[in-house]
Design an enzyme around this catalytic site. Structure first.
Site: not given
Lengths: 282, 282
Positions: A30, A37
């Site tokens: 997102m 990430h």
């Protein structure tokens, strides 16, 4: 790195790679990227010939009154980090691309019963259906051979593993260990909601989970460890939503014979709803 | 024609064809094949380089108390007809292959809200979710470029078109016109439940639908045509479940400006629940 907002462009790029026999990896995000990430991207690069990252703040997985509107968005910085990390393709669709009918009619939903209704699913009705639906769409658009998800969102990882198995999606699913600050706090976009005082208190979440793990490893009943963890969070200034030790395989209540466990908690600290978990074997 | 009961075998065969750039067609069926199914196969063969037929009586789309157990099964005859029709691959999975957890936990579901809840969906709760779920699984297993469905099951065709659009499934969906007996009765596996007397009365279903169409084309209000159709079915010995004229695009109630319409009915005749529809433009 190529960036595309359209489904057609993604499919064309991936089809070209697949035609050359390349193995395609997908990392759904997102955005508002942090080192957690990037760890997913690194894991994907080690296995896949080509890495696609999707960046989409999915409205369907936010319940009314949650932080969809103010969820942090940092597209330019994210794209720069991904390019530097060696990502081949960034899929950053608009909301109207993934939900073309807007709010005019409810979209087709993918529901994973049971797993979606407990723990974070009890506190966030519809959340995991939103996750399962958008992940199914992303898988159908990108057609990856494999996808990487963070173990910080442990329940989400199980929901995705189950939907992949149940819907016969031809995708391997890999979990990647949680990345933490030096004081133990799990990296999360929502850490940005914390005041300096709250940030100083936040590592109590991970400490409570590891303490619960250690207590169970020392012979404590999981139920007692849950209560102790809940109290510890309250003392640290959190409003706990749940604190529980479950079977790692399916998040059911553990029996005496269950060895593979996970301690999970969700708790509010000021504006932030934080989650974390610690997996262990007894 | 090769027959396979396992997902792996299907994927291997299809991957080989796809590697040669061939266009793959899928015709999902529940077996007990009649000329309507064969028409689907013929349509698929005209467009696709390779045609896969699936044969699976899907328990998830039968409500409790429906005819899942006694639904007619005729595997040997079906396989012979498909081989003769030039089908390349028959996928005939066992129930445990598509639902490996049996009844031990509810499987992941694909729900198409709205369209699934009206007409046949109102009379058969859960039916279209069962259809949408198994079709999604079949699409994920076979990975066809296109799939063919009969227009006799018009609401099902719309449910599938919508799930394909909403879930971004990379599959073209084609509808194929209904095949009828010389007296107008739509071919259906469930016609086998009719006694000779009921079989003689059964064409009244199609006659009532065409009469409703003709009345609307002559200027009648759809609501009045619905009532007339319902009465006509009752007079012919049916127990009507619904008889209605709707917009062809989405099965909503038609307004005066809507031109593309469909008359649909479901009615019970003895042991058989029959459905049929007639599409028309005014």
């Amino acid at each position: 790195m190529h960036t595309d907002r359209e489904i057609r462009g993604i499919r064309t790029a991936v089809a070209g790679w697949r035609g050359r026999g390349e193995y395609i990896g997908l990392v759904p995000t997102m955005g508002n990227l942090h080192d957690g990430h990037l760890r997913l991207v690194e894991a994907a690069r080690r296995t896949a010939d080509r890495v696609v990252v999707s960046l989409f703040v999915n409205p369907l997985q936010f319940a009314p009154g949650e932080d969809y509107e103010r969820y942090p968005r940092s597209f330019e910085a994210d794209a720069a980090r991904l390019a530097e990390a060696g990502v081949d393709l960034l899929f950053a669709p608009d909301v109207a691309t993934l939900y073309p009918d807007g709010g005019s009619r409810p979209p087709t939903r993918v529901e994973v019963p049971g797993l979606s209704d407990i723990l974070c699913g009890a506190g966030r009705p519809g959340h995991f259906t939103g996750v399962a639906t958008v992940v199914t769409k992303l898988f159908n658009i990108v057609a990856p051979d494999a996808a990487w998800f963070g173990e910080k969102d442990y329940q989400q990882l199980l929901v995705i593993r189950r939907l992949v198995a149940d819907l016969c999606l031809p995708v391997e699913v890999f979990g990647v260990p949680t990345v933490r600050e030096s004081d133990g706090l799990a990296l999360s976009s929502r850490n940005g909601y914390l005041t300096p005082e709250q940030r100083a208190a936040a590592p109590a979440l991970y400490q409570a989970l590891t303490a619960a793990r250690d207590a169970v490893l020392a012979g404590e009943e999981p139920g007692n460890a849950d209560t102790a963890g809940w109290n510890r969070l309250q003392e640290a200034g959190f409003e706990p939503e749940y604190f529980t030790i479950r079977r790692a395989a399916d998040l059911d209540e553990p029996g005496p014979e269950d060895r593979d466990l996970v301690a999970l908690a969700a708790a509010r600290l000021g504006e932030a709803r934080l989650i974390d978990n610690v997996r262990f074997e007894r």
